[in-house]
Every structure is written in structure tokens, then in C-alpha cells.
Design an enzyme around this catalytic site. Structure first.
Site, PDB file in Angstrom:
ATOM      1  N   GLY A  74       0.815  -1.204   0.000  1.00 35.89           N
ATOM      2  CA  GLY A  74       0.000   0.000   0.000  1.00 35.89           C
ATOM      3  C   GLY A  74       0.855   1.263   0.000  1.00 35.89           C
ATOM      4  CG  ASN A 157      -3.984   4.699   9.375  1.00 32.75           C
ATOM      5  OD1 ASN A 157      -4.322   5.664   8.690  1.00 32.75           O
ATOM      6  ND2 ASN A 157      -2.838   4.665  10.021  1.00 32.75           N
ATOM      7  CD  GLN A 185      -6.660   0.255   8.175  1.00 32.44           C
ATOM      8  OE1 GLN A 185      -7.529  -0.540   8.527  1.00 32.44           O
ATOM      9  NE2 GLN A 185      -5.391   0.080   8.489  1.00 32.44           N
ATOM     10  CG  HIS A 207      -0.458  -6.224   5.171  1.00 36.77           C
ATOM     11  ND1 HIS A 207      -0.506  -5.849   6.494  1.00 36.77           N
ATOM     12  CD2 HIS A 207       0.075  -5.176   4.511  1.00 36.77           C
ATOM     13  CE1 HIS A 207      -0.011  -4.623   6.624  1.00 36.77           C
ATOM     14  NE2 HIS A 207       0.338  -4.196   5.427  1.00 36.77           N
ATOM     15  CB  THR A 243      10.611 -10.270 -11.976  1.00 40.80           C
ATOM     16  OG1 THR A 243      11.737 -10.043 -12.818  1.00 40.80           O
ATOM     17  CG2 THR A 243       9.983 -11.619 -12.307  1.00 40.80           C
ATOM     18  CB  CYS A 331       4.450   3.570  11.376  1.00 36.48           C
ATOM     19  SG  CYS A 331       3.358   2.807  10.198  1.00 36.48           S
TER      20      CYS A 331
HETATM   21  C1  LIG Z   1      -1.342  -0.085   6.352  1.00 31.12           C
HETATM   22  C2  LIG Z   1      -1.629   1.187   5.654  1.00 31.12           C
HETATM   23  C3  LIG Z   1      -0.793   1.687   4.640  1.00 31.12           C
HETATM   24  C4  LIG Z   1       0.484   0.987   4.266  1.00 31.12           C
HETATM   25  O1  LIG Z   1       0.220  -0.209   3.593  1.00 31.12           O
HETATM   26  P1  LIG Z   1       1.418  -1.298   3.480  1.00 31.12           P
HETATM   27  O2  LIG Z   1       0.846  -2.317   2.546  1.00 31.12           O
HETATM   28  O3  LIG Z   1       1.625  -1.813   4.862  1.00 31.12           O
HETATM   29  O4  LIG Z   1       2.582  -0.576   2.941  1.00 31.12           O
HETATM   30  C5  LIG Z   1      -1.141   2.847   4.001  1.00 31.12           C
HETATM   31  N1  LIG Z   1      -2.263   3.515   4.330  1.00 31.12           N
HETATM   32  C6  LIG Z   1      -3.101   3.086   5.272  1.00 31.12           C
HETATM   33  C7  LIG Z   1      -4.340   3.851   5.565  1.00 31.12           C
HETATM   34  C8  LIG Z   1      -2.816   1.908   5.977  1.00 31.12           C
HETATM   35  O5  LIG Z   1      -3.642   1.492   6.928  1.00 31.12           O
END
Ligand SMILES: *Cc1c(COP(=O)(O)O)cnc(C)c1O
Length: 386
Positions: A74, A157, A185, A207, A243, A331
Site C-alpha cells: 500500500g 487507520n 483500510q 495484508h 519481475t 508505525c
Molecule cells: C497499512 C496502511 C498503509 C500501508 O500499507 P502497506 O501495505 O503496509 O505498505 C497505508 N495507508 C493506510 C491507511 C494503511 O492502513
């Protein structure tokens, strides 16, 4: 010592991979391992799987497969959208102004900061109300002919608030300014029909909806000018070299399809538990506030601030009691500064430092919530007494 049988209440940080998703991915690590760029049949087999995955995701988004790019996460989707759209808008029409909300994930806000500091863009933050929501009127008032792009998060988030993106989309479309949204999210809980949402670019990360870590997607409306930020081979329509990660793309597509298949059922089940949790916390704990919007929020998301509490200490006590939660964005843990998102809501430091995010998911039961509530109350009592 940490309780060995911990209850996971941190689904906004990440989710376990659905077993059906693992099953779907497995053949693409071993027998069907080809490189999608190869001419031979191993390559063709991988290419077919990749394009099927793209088509599945496009169906969920209600767009064309050519409008879906696979990325590594993301965060990368956000980076590509912000940097790629900003640089293209500057080259095409001398646009130099970037508008984002003050409640973005760091993948958006730090990319925008870099575009300002290193590339000389003028970055402007939209105002938000006390729930962390931007108003369409404020967006309309700040759009300029030289606005390169707008980025507004779909579902937050940290505080769970959900934006009505379509209202922003129609305003941006009238002025032909591209609108990007971080929907990372949202994938598990909200519709992601990009025609209805009227967005030009939208980021997803697998994820967060029971897919694997390490893969994301960016929807990019056909015809929107963008500059590749990762160059090399011609993968992903020349916009993201590297790739192709066939097994993860297959997994992401399966995960999104299953998540989107029962939004209403999952949402209703989780929202009932979430509302009970929020009600009990606000009733039984003194100097507690809900953060984010009371109804216009993710169905699995409860977030609070407790005055005078150290959020990190609270998380550690809950972990010892057997509950895995977060203080906001995963984070940010460890930093003594209050989160920018909570500060943007107008919360003072003594409130904002005491944040707690409890996010529910597929395995959460009402019994988990009943056990969690007294654990939270005693943790807060202990911290306030100490
Ligand atoms: C988790 C998250 C991201 C980052 O996504 P990743 O796949 O972990 O890099 C970005 N924006 C929001 C709102 C998120 O919750």
C-alpha cells in the site's frame, strides 16, 4: 511475561492470511514458477495467472484490468500515485500545488512533504472537523487551476473515520484535477467501486484484508497522466518495473474477492461488537473520549484517548493481560510525540498521548470483548493510581 494465549485486537495493523488464499498462492511458488515476461510456456502460465488476478481485482473495483497496477505494498501505491501524478501534472500543465488532508497515512503525507522539500511543490493541508473529516466545501474553496493532485484518505487507520469520497470526486472532476485516495483500510469493509467513488487513483494493500504482506495495487484511471517512479523493464504497463510477483498477485486477488463478497454481513457482525465496546468504555472509564466519527467509521474500528495516560504503557499492560492492541498507527509506537492525526482533531497533548486503537476482525467474538473490557479498566486504573 506476555500471556501466551493473546487475543488479537489489532486487525488495522495487519491480518492473518486466509487459508484459502494460501492454498491459491502455493502452486505459483513451485510448479508454476515462471517469469511472466518469458516467451515459453512457463512464462505464459505465470502471465495468465497474473492477468487473471488483475481481472479479478478490476471486477472488485469496477474498472478495466489495464487500470490496475500491482505494486509491493500500500505504501508503494501511495508513493507512485503522489509522486507520479505530481510530476506528470507539473510537466503537462505547470501544476505546482498539492492538496492533501492532515489525517493521511505517512505513506501519503511524507511523500507529499518530500515533493515539497526536494521538488519544490507547494503543499497545502485541507482543514478537518473534530472527527477528522474534510468537507467538500473546503475542498472546493482550495482547489486551484494549478493544483497537481488531491489526496484524501478513504478510511482512516488511526481513528476509523470514513470519507464520502464521491463528493470530493465530483468536485475534482469538474475542474479536471486528479483525485487519489488511500483506501488501504477500506478494502476489507467498504465498497471500492471507483466509478461510484469518482476517484482517479486508489491505493490498496493486501495484508489489510487477509492477503499476504508485500503486495499492493494502484488503480489508475485510464488517460490520467502519470510518470513511472520505478523504471526498468516494461512491467505493469511501463509504470512499475520489476519481475511480477505472481503468487502474491494471485493471493491478493483471492483475498479481495472474498473480503468484498460479504461486506454487509461482516460489517454488521463486527459493528455490533464495536458499538458495545465503545459504549462500555465511555460509560465505565472516566476522562475517556472516542476519536473519529461515531457512525461514519469502519465497522471493526474503535479508537479512544484517555486523559493523562501514556499510550505505550497502556499497550504494554494490555499485552501482559493478553490483549494485542495499538496506540494508533503501528508505525508510531515508540515515539514520544502525539500523533499528527490526533493533533489535527484539536486534541491537546495530555489527551493525544493516551491513545488506544482496538480493531476487530474475523476471529473476534463477543466473549473476547467481554474479557477485554475489565482488562482495559484495570489497566487504566493501575496507570492512574501509579
Ligand atoms: C497499512 C496502511 C498503509 C500501508 O500499507 P502497506 O501495505 O503496509 O505498505 C497505508 N495507508 C493506510 C491507511 C494503511 O492502513
Amino acid at each position: 511475561m506476555t500471556n501466551p494465549t493473546s487475543t488479537y485486537l489489532d486487525y488495522a495493523a495487519t491480518t492473518p492470511v486466509d487459508r484459502r488464499v494460501v492454498e491459491a498462492m502455493l502452486p505459483y511458488f513451485t510448479e508454476k514458477f515462471g517469469n511472466t515476461s518469458s516467451v515459453h510456456r512457463f512464462g505464459q502460465q505465470a502471465e495468465t495467472a497474473l492477468e487473471d488476478a488483475r481481472t479479478t481485482i478490476a471486477a472488485c473495483l469496477n474498472c478495466q484490468p489495464e487500470e490496475v497496477l500491482f505494486t509491493s505494498c500500500g505504501s508503494e501505491s501511495d508513493n507512485l500515485a503522489l509522486r507520479g501524478l505530481a510530476l506528470a501534472a507539473r510537466r503537462q500543465r505547470d501544476a505546482n500545488h498539492i492538496l492533501i488532508s492532515p489525517v493521511e497515512h505517512h505513506a501519503v503525507s511524507h511523500t507529499a512533504d518530500q515533493l515539497a522539500e526536494i521538488f519544490g511543490f507547494e503543499l497545502e493541508l485541507l482543514p478537518v472537523d473534530r472527527f477528522g473529516l474534510v468537507s467538500p466545501r473546503d475542498l472546493a474553496a482550495r482547489l486551484r487551476p494549478d493544483t497537481a493532485l488531491v489526496s484524501i484518505i478513504y478510511a482512516n487507520n488511526e481513528i476509523g473515520s470514513v470519507h464520502r469520497l464521491a463528493e470530493f470526486g465530483s468536485i475534482c472532476r469538474e475542474r479536471s484535477i486528479p483525485l487519489h485516495s488511500d483506501a488501504v483500510q477500506a478494502g476489507a469493509y467498504l465498497p471500492v467501486d471507483v466509478q461510484r467513488l469518482q476517484v482517479d487513483a486508489l491505493s490498496l494493500g493486501a495484508h489489510k484484508f487477509y492477503g499476504p504482506k508485500g503486495i499492493g495495487a494502484l488503480y489508475l484511471r485510464s488517460g490520467i497522466p502519470i510518470i513511472a517512479t520505478q523504471t526498468g523493464g516494461g512491467h505493469e504497463f511501463g509504470l512499475r518495473a520489476g519481475t511480477s510477483n505472481t503468487p502474491y498477485a494471485v493471493g491478493m486477488a483471492a483475498a479481495l474477492k472474498w473480503a468484498q463478497a460479504d461486506l454487509a454481513g461482516t460489517g454488521a457482525r463486527l459493528a455490533a461488537m464495536r458499538d458495545h465496546l465503545i459504549g462500555q468504555v465511555l460509560e465505565n472509564i472516566a476522562e475517556a473520549q472516542l476519536t473519529g466519527h461515531p457512525d461514519q467509521r469502519l465497522p471493526n474500528h474503535a479508537s479512544f484517548v484517555f486523559r493523562g495516560i501514556d499510550g505505550n504503557e497502556l499497550l504494554m499492560m494490555l499485552d501482559i493481560a493478553g490483549f494485542a492492541c495499538s496506540s494508533g498507527s503501528a508505525c508510531k509506537t515508540g515515539l514520544p510525540e502525539p500523533s499528527e492525526v490526533l493533533t489535527a482533531l484539536g486534541l491537546s497533548r495530555d489527551w493525544a498521548l493516551g491513545s488506544l486503537r482496538v480493531t476487530l476482525g474475523r476471529a473476534t467474538t463477543p466473549a473476547d470483548i467481554e474479557r477485554f473490557l475489565p482488562a482495559l479498566t484495570s489497566a487504566i486504573d493501575a496507570l492512574r493510581a501509579g
